[in-house]
Design an enzyme around this catalytic site. Sequence first.
Site, PDB file in Angstrom:
ATOM      1  N   ARG A   1      31.864  47.501  35.438  1.00 10.53           N
ATOM      2  CA  ARG A   1      32.145  48.878  35.866  1.00 10.53           C
ATOM      3  C   ARG A   1      32.314  49.829  34.675  1.00 10.53           C
ATOM      4  O   ARG A   1      32.291  51.051  34.850  1.00 10.53           O
ATOM      5  CB  ARG A   1      33.321  48.946  36.840  1.00 10.53           C
ATOM      6  CG  ARG A   1      34.627  48.489  36.296  1.00 10.53           C
ATOM      7  CD  ARG A   1      35.673  48.396  37.385  1.00 10.53           C
ATOM      8  NE  ARG A   1      36.017  49.698  37.952  1.00 10.53           N
ATOM      9  CZ  ARG A   1      36.724  50.617  37.324  1.00 10.53           C
ATOM     10  NH1 ARG A   1      37.154  50.412  36.098  1.00 10.53           N
ATOM     11  NH2 ARG A   1      36.998  51.764  37.915  1.00 10.53           N
TER      12      ARG A   1
ATOM     13  N   PRO B   1      43.739  29.222  31.551  1.00 13.88           N
ATOM     14  CA  PRO B   1      45.089  29.791  31.507  1.00 13.88           C
ATOM     15  C   PRO B   1      45.681  29.779  30.093  1.00 13.88           C
ATOM     16  O   PRO B   1      46.696  30.427  29.843  1.00 13.88           O
ATOM     17  CB  PRO B   1      45.904  28.905  32.457  1.00 13.88           C
ATOM     18  CG  PRO B   1      44.997  27.896  33.022  1.00 13.88           C
ATOM     19  CD  PRO B   1      43.640  28.038  32.411  1.00 13.88           C
TER      20      PRO B   1
HETATM   21  N1  ADE Z   1      41.366  28.934  35.138  1.00 16.10           N
HETATM   22  C1  ADE Z   1      42.432  28.525  35.835  1.00 16.10           C
HETATM   23  N2  ADE Z   1      43.430  29.429  35.802  1.00 16.10           N
HETATM   24  C2  ADE Z   1      42.975  30.468  35.044  1.00 16.10           C
HETATM   25  C3  ADE Z   1      43.528  31.705  34.628  1.00 16.10           C
HETATM   26  N3  ADE Z   1      44.767  32.086  34.965  1.00 16.10           N
HETATM   27  N4  ADE Z   1      42.775  32.500  33.854  1.00 16.10           N
HETATM   28  C4  ADE Z   1      41.543  32.123  33.487  1.00 16.10           C
HETATM   29  N5  ADE Z   1      40.964  30.972  33.846  1.00 16.10           N
HETATM   30  C5  ADE Z   1      41.669  30.144  34.616  1.00 16.10           C
END
Ligand code: ADE
Length: 237
Positions: free
Chosen positions: A148, A83
């Site tokens: 894709r 995240p």
């Molecule tokens: N791992 C946990 N949450 C995530 C997210 N929003 N994007 C990428 N990897 C993650």
Amino acid sequence: MFQGLLTGGIFKRAIDRKLVESNICNIRDYTHDKHHTVDDYPYGGGAGMVLKPDPIFESVEAIIAAIFHNQGDNSMPIILLTPQGRLFSQQIALELSKHSHLILICGHYEGVDERVREHLVTDEISIGDYVLSGGELAAMVVADAVVRLIPGALGSEASPIDDSHTTGLLEYPQYTRPPAYRGWTVPEVLLSGNHAQIAKWRRQQSITRTLQRRPELLDKASFNLEERQLIDRLKQA
Ligand code: ADE
């Protein structure tokens, strides 16, 4: 978790056509203790566990050795899904689709040892501002969006050029038969056979829809004079 992605749909078709290969690696296979430990308590204390650096480094190094026989391709993205990464987009998918190989590392638990970020990965990607319990779903989102775009993956008839976001705008409305369903009719222009008119209608619909739903996207797209005037009219209405 990856079986769903790999055994159905466009991804499987791309594998069957030998356009793409996928290798799932379990970092537990790169541990050296009898419990196959991949995580440990955070230094400094706090809740949750942290993924240890060694299984991640060793698994990535094993993959590189297997693919390149150690002649590392130093342009190959090694991506940590987190995240905290840069926000994934169609633009990034396009950029990644040009590479012959990608390594996607799925974080799990509460965190990943910072040395993985500092000394192993070349990129960190987030698929949105929310927290998943692991990076697997995020890795599948990235893999699907990238595969894709590989030429031939969608089949000869389909093309990603009109997709939402490829043009920088949302896609126009689509209709198929019947021409009238429960009294709801298909816009006349689409039945006209006039390709220039249809293209113009679609472009206008894309612009209108983008202005209504994602106005911030309009700032990055480019328009001709007539389209600019349309946007001004729509904004005033
Ligand atoms: N791992 C946990 N949450 C995530 C997210 N929003 N994007 C990428 N990897 C993650």
